[in-house]
Design an enzyme around this catalytic site. Structure first.
Site, PDB file in Angstrom:
ATOM      1  N   LYS A  76       2.625  -8.463   8.488  1.00 51.05           N
ATOM      2  CA  LYS A  76       2.119  -9.707   9.081  1.00 51.05           C
ATOM      3  C   LYS A  76       1.526  -9.486  10.471  1.00 51.05           C
ATOM      4  O   LYS A  76       1.550 -10.389  11.301  1.00 51.05           O
ATOM      5  CB  LYS A  76       3.250 -10.728   9.159  1.00 51.05           C
ATOM      6  CG  LYS A  76       3.576 -11.329   7.802  1.00 51.05           C
ATOM      7  CD  LYS A  76       4.279 -12.645   7.948  1.00 51.05           C
ATOM      8  CE  LYS A  76       5.516 -12.768   7.174  1.00 51.05           C
ATOM      9  NZ  LYS A  76       6.744 -12.321   7.522  1.00 51.05           N
ATOM     10  N   ASP A 118      -3.495   0.201   1.218  1.00 53.23           N
ATOM     11  CA  ASP A 118      -4.895  -0.187   1.306  1.00 53.23           C
ATOM     12  C   ASP A 118      -5.222  -0.921   2.618  1.00 53.23           C
ATOM     13  O   ASP A 118      -6.149  -0.541   3.346  1.00 53.23           O
ATOM     14  CB  ASP A 118      -5.139  -1.091   0.079  1.00 53.23           C
ATOM     15  CG  ASP A 118      -6.537  -1.593   0.032  1.00 53.23           C
ATOM     16  OD1 ASP A 118      -7.427  -0.776   0.184  1.00 53.23           O
ATOM     17  OD2 ASP A 118      -6.713  -2.827  -0.128  1.00 53.23           O
ATOM     18  N   THR A 140       2.403   3.397  -1.287  1.00 56.88           N
ATOM     19  CA  THR A 140       2.634   2.122  -1.961  1.00 56.88           C
ATOM     20  C   THR A 140       3.355   2.370  -3.282  1.00 56.88           C
ATOM     21  O   THR A 140       3.018   3.323  -3.996  1.00 56.88           O
ATOM     22  CB  THR A 140       1.351   1.303  -2.256  1.00 56.88           C
ATOM     23  OG1 THR A 140       1.687   0.247  -3.148  1.00 56.88           O
ATOM     24  CG2 THR A 140       0.236   2.119  -2.873  1.00 56.88           C
ATOM     25  N   ILE A 141       4.309   1.519  -3.585  1.00 59.35           N
ATOM     26  CA  ILE A 141       4.973   1.661  -4.891  1.00 59.35           C
ATOM     27  C   ILE A 141       4.007   1.232  -5.997  1.00 59.35           C
ATOM     28  O   ILE A 141       4.203   1.575  -7.148  1.00 59.35           O
ATOM     29  CB  ILE A 141       6.274   0.825  -4.984  1.00 59.35           C
ATOM     30  CG1 ILE A 141       5.998  -0.678  -4.826  1.00 59.35           C
ATOM     31  CG2 ILE A 141       7.313   1.304  -4.002  1.00 59.35           C
ATOM     32  CD1 ILE A 141       7.121  -1.557  -5.342  1.00 59.35           C
ATOM     33  N   ASP A 142       2.938   0.470  -5.640  1.00 60.86           N
ATOM     34  CA  ASP A 142       2.027  -0.078  -6.656  1.00 60.86           C
ATOM     35  C   ASP A 142       1.105   0.978  -7.273  1.00 60.86           C
ATOM     36  O   ASP A 142       0.532   0.742  -8.327  1.00 60.86           O
ATOM     37  CB  ASP A 142       1.151  -1.183  -6.041  1.00 60.86           C
ATOM     38  CG  ASP A 142       1.967  -2.311  -5.421  1.00 60.86           C
ATOM     39  OD1 ASP A 142       3.149  -2.445  -5.784  1.00 60.86           O
ATOM     40  OD2 ASP A 142       1.425  -3.044  -4.575  1.00 60.86           O
ATOM     41  N   ARG A 177      18.766 -11.480 -28.116  1.00 60.30           N
ATOM     42  CA  ARG A 177      17.934 -12.232 -27.173  1.00 60.30           C
ATOM     43  C   ARG A 177      16.573 -11.566 -26.903  1.00 60.30           C
ATOM     44  O   ARG A 177      16.399 -10.377 -27.153  1.00 60.30           O
ATOM     45  CB  ARG A 177      18.656 -12.348 -25.819  1.00 60.30           C
ATOM     46  CG  ARG A 177      19.681 -13.444 -25.820  1.00 60.30           C
ATOM     47  CD  ARG A 177      20.430 -13.465 -24.513  1.00 60.30           C
ATOM     48  NE  ARG A 177      21.325 -14.608 -24.471  1.00 60.30           N
ATOM     49  CZ  ARG A 177      22.396 -14.693 -23.692  1.00 60.30           C
ATOM     50  NH1 ARG A 177      22.720 -13.696 -22.894  1.00 60.30           N
ATOM     51  NH2 ARG A 177      23.142 -15.770 -23.713  1.00 60.30           N
ATOM     52  N   MET A 184       7.159  -5.326  -9.956  1.00 56.64           N
ATOM     53  CA  MET A 184       6.115  -5.489  -8.929  1.00 56.64           C
ATOM     54  C   MET A 184       4.836  -4.745  -9.325  1.00 56.64           C
ATOM     55  O   MET A 184       4.735  -4.222 -10.428  1.00 56.64           O
ATOM     56  CB  MET A 184       6.633  -4.981  -7.587  1.00 56.64           C
ATOM     57  CG  MET A 184       7.598  -5.932  -6.922  1.00 56.64           C
ATOM     58  SD  MET A 184       8.066  -5.298  -5.303  1.00 56.64           S
ATOM     59  CE  MET A 184       8.768  -6.755  -4.565  1.00 56.64           C
ATOM     60  N   ARG A 186       1.587  -5.900  -7.707  1.00 58.64           N
ATOM     61  CA  ARG A 186       0.441  -6.764  -7.334  1.00 58.64           C
ATOM     62  C   ARG A 186      -0.559  -6.854  -8.483  1.00 58.64           C
ATOM     63  O   ARG A 186      -0.155  -7.229  -9.568  1.00 58.64           O
ATOM     64  CB  ARG A 186      -0.223  -6.285  -6.039  1.00 58.64           C
ATOM     65  CG  ARG A 186       0.651  -6.471  -4.806  1.00 58.64           C
ATOM     66  CD  ARG A 186      -0.122  -6.771  -3.552  1.00 58.64           C
ATOM     67  NE  ARG A 186      -0.682  -8.100  -3.569  1.00 58.64           N
ATOM     68  CZ  ARG A 186      -0.028  -9.213  -3.260  1.00 58.64           C
ATOM     69  NH1 ARG A 186       1.233  -9.161  -2.867  1.00 58.64           N
ATOM     70  NH2 ARG A 186      -0.617 -10.377  -3.319  1.00 58.64           N
ATOM     71  N   ARG A 290      11.847  -1.288  -4.237  1.00 51.91           N
ATOM     72  CA  ARG A 290      11.322  -0.641  -3.035  1.00 51.91           C
ATOM     73  C   ARG A 290      12.409  -0.037  -2.158  1.00 51.91           C
ATOM     74  O   ARG A 290      12.106   0.643  -1.182  1.00 51.91           O
ATOM     75  CB  ARG A 290      10.570  -1.685  -2.208  1.00 51.91           C
ATOM     76  CG  ARG A 290       9.124  -1.677  -2.455  1.00 51.91           C
ATOM     77  CD  ARG A 290       8.353  -2.686  -1.735  1.00 51.91           C
ATOM     78  NE  ARG A 290       8.803  -3.179  -0.478  1.00 51.91           N
ATOM     79  CZ  ARG A 290       8.271  -4.268   0.100  1.00 51.91           C
ATOM     80  NH1 ARG A 290       7.301  -4.917  -0.499  1.00 51.91           N
ATOM     81  NH2 ARG A 290       8.705  -4.687   1.252  1.00 51.91           N
TER      82      ARG A 290
HETATM   83  O1  F6P Z   1       2.626  -3.739  -2.268  1.00 50.91           O
HETATM   84  C1  F6P Z   1       3.965  -3.499  -2.478  1.00 50.91           C
HETATM   85  C2  F6P Z   1       4.670  -4.733  -2.908  1.00 50.91           C
HETATM   86  O2  F6P Z   1       6.025  -4.389  -3.094  1.00 50.91           O
HETATM   87  C3  F6P Z   1       4.075  -5.440  -4.114  1.00 50.91           C
HETATM   88  O3  F6P Z   1       4.408  -4.799  -5.309  1.00 50.91           O
HETATM   89  C4  F6P Z   1       4.634  -6.833  -3.933  1.00 50.91           C
HETATM   90  O4  F6P Z   1       3.829  -7.824  -4.523  1.00 50.91           O
HETATM   91  C5  F6P Z   1       4.626  -7.004  -2.435  1.00 50.91           C
HETATM   92  O5  F6P Z   1       4.636  -5.719  -1.878  1.00 50.91           O
HETATM   93  C6  F6P Z   1       5.796  -7.793  -1.923  1.00 50.91           C
HETATM   94  O6  F6P Z   1       5.639  -7.968  -0.571  1.00 50.91           O
HETATM   95  P1  F6P Z   1       6.751  -8.616   0.394  1.00 50.91           P
HETATM   96  O7  F6P Z   1       7.659  -7.498   0.805  1.00 50.91           O
HETATM   97  O8  F6P Z   1       5.957  -9.155   1.504  1.00 50.91           O
HETATM   98  O9  F6P Z   1       7.480  -9.648  -0.405  1.00 50.91           O
END
Ligand code: F6P
Length: 363
Positions: A76, A118, A140-142, A177, A184, A186, A290
């Site tokens: 932020k 990024d 990034t974990i993404d 079930r 996660m 994104r 994470r």
């Molecule tokens: O980019 C990494 C990530 O963990 C995404 O997979 C997820 O959408 C986002 O960050 C979550 O961000 P925050 O920690 O701000 O909730």
């Protein structure tokens, strides 16, 4: 003595500390370098008083094993779009990049290493254009950066998701079930696709392949005989249906991103509305993906990236980001690093193999 500044920006990620230690250890071998860290990304430089700590060997010893980042982080405080809360509570974004450049120049660092995804590398690019000697390290974990074959943190996230998925399989089976597990990523389905294959899911939903709800209901019904059966679904937080919409939570104040999360509940409702009779339960995995100890693979990748980043500094090869390409650690320009995201290609070996294993993407 020469001085280097390290910082971690954006969401945290397992392996950040291993990069910091890698840079610091390699720099110490040179004898004429001092290593510093800015606390909470560039806030450590922008804030008054500044928060810049010397990274002594005592501070970095053994940290490669620890999750998170000893330097703290934030998503932020983008200096190019810095959020300022107004008296009425609304948020206005201002450009503080010139102020940051001025402060960095005054501090007289010989190099800055920015470890981030990024968004962070876009900041690196602007700083480099404004004359700061920057090197980027991708995290990034993404796994959604196209300039590198893999980012550290991704393997750890997949392992955590797979371990969780395995636990859901046994309870799904016991109760007949449908279990929906949201991961996660994104706008990229890397974590979901890998977890689905590793865990043996019946259904995998990713942002790159919008799903038809009726195809999912059909797949689920086929798994049930006289009300007995079970289905395990992995859904990426950015997945969307072909018909209708899925709503994401609004961004937090000061964040440029829409906050994702909760599609598992929406999918559950869509399935019920479309006639799915089986009992459904939802799990939103969230930030456990994470947190904690990085896997051995991520410790290695992160350490190697750290060493390479410092070597680029020694070569004065600034304006570049470290990357993994065809099993070689190389560097790319920051321009290339931020050009395009890395999404799962629906025609890739990964998706084709998953389909070959009987995993439905709902397409
Ligand atoms: O980019 C990494 C990530 O963990 C995404 O997979 C997820 O959408 C986002 O960050 C979550 O961000 P925050 O920690 O701000 O909730």
């Amino acid at each position: 003595m020469k001085k280097i500044l390290i910082l971690t920006g954006g969401g945290d990620c397992p392996g950040l500390n291993a990069v910091i230690r890698g840079i610091a250890k390699r720099a110490r071998k040179e004898k004429n370098w001092e290593v510093y860290g800015s606390i909470e990304a560039f806030n450590g430089v922008l804030n008054e008083p500044q928060e810049i700590v010397k990274l002594t060997s005592k501070r970095t010893a053994g940290i490669h094993v620890r999750g998170g980042t000893i330097l703290k982080t934030t998503n932020k405080s983008n200096p190019i779009k810095f959020p300022i809360t107004q008296p009425d509570g609304s948020v206005k974004f201002i450009d503080r990049s010139d102020e940051l450049v001025e402060k960095l120049k005054k501090l007289d660092f010989d190099a800055v290493i920015n470890i981030g995804g990024d968004g962070s590398q876009k900041i690196s690019k602007v700083l480099y254009q404004k004359g700061i000697p920057v090197i980027g390290v991708p995290k990034t974990i993404d796994n959604d950066l196209s300039a590198t074959d893999m980012t550290f943190g991704f393997q750890t996230a997949v392992q955590i998701a797979t371990d969780s998925f395995d636990k859901l399989v046994t309870t799904a089976e016991s109760h007949h079930r449908v279990m929906i597990m949201e991961v996660m990523g994104r706008d990229a389905g890397w974590i979901a696709a890998h977890t689905a294959i590793a865990g043996g899911a019946e259904i995998c939903l990713i942002p790159e392949i919008p799903y038809h709800i009726h195809k999912l209901v059909e797949r689920i019904q086929n798994r049930y005989v006289k009300g007995r059966g079970f289905v395990n679904i992995v859904i990426a937080e950015g997945a969307k249906p072909k018909e209708g919409t899925i709503t994401s939570t609004a961004g937090e104040k000061g964040s440029e991103h829409v906050r994702l999360g909760g599609v598992a509940y929406q999918l559950s409702k869509q399935l019920k509305d479309a006639g799915c009779k089986a009992e459904i339960r939802e799990t939103v995995l969230g930030h456990v993906q994470r947190g904690g100890t990085p896997s051995a693979f991520d410790r290695v990748l992160a350490s190697v990236f750290g060493v390479k980043a410092f070597e680029l500094v020694l070569e004065k090869n600034f304006g570049r980001m470290v990357a993994l390409k065809n099993n070689q650690v190389v560097s790319v320009t920051l321009e290339e690093a931020t050009r395009e995201p890395n999404f799962v290609n629906p025609n890739s070996y990964l998706v084709q193999a998953a389909k070959g294993l009987g995993i439905s993407f709902g397409d």
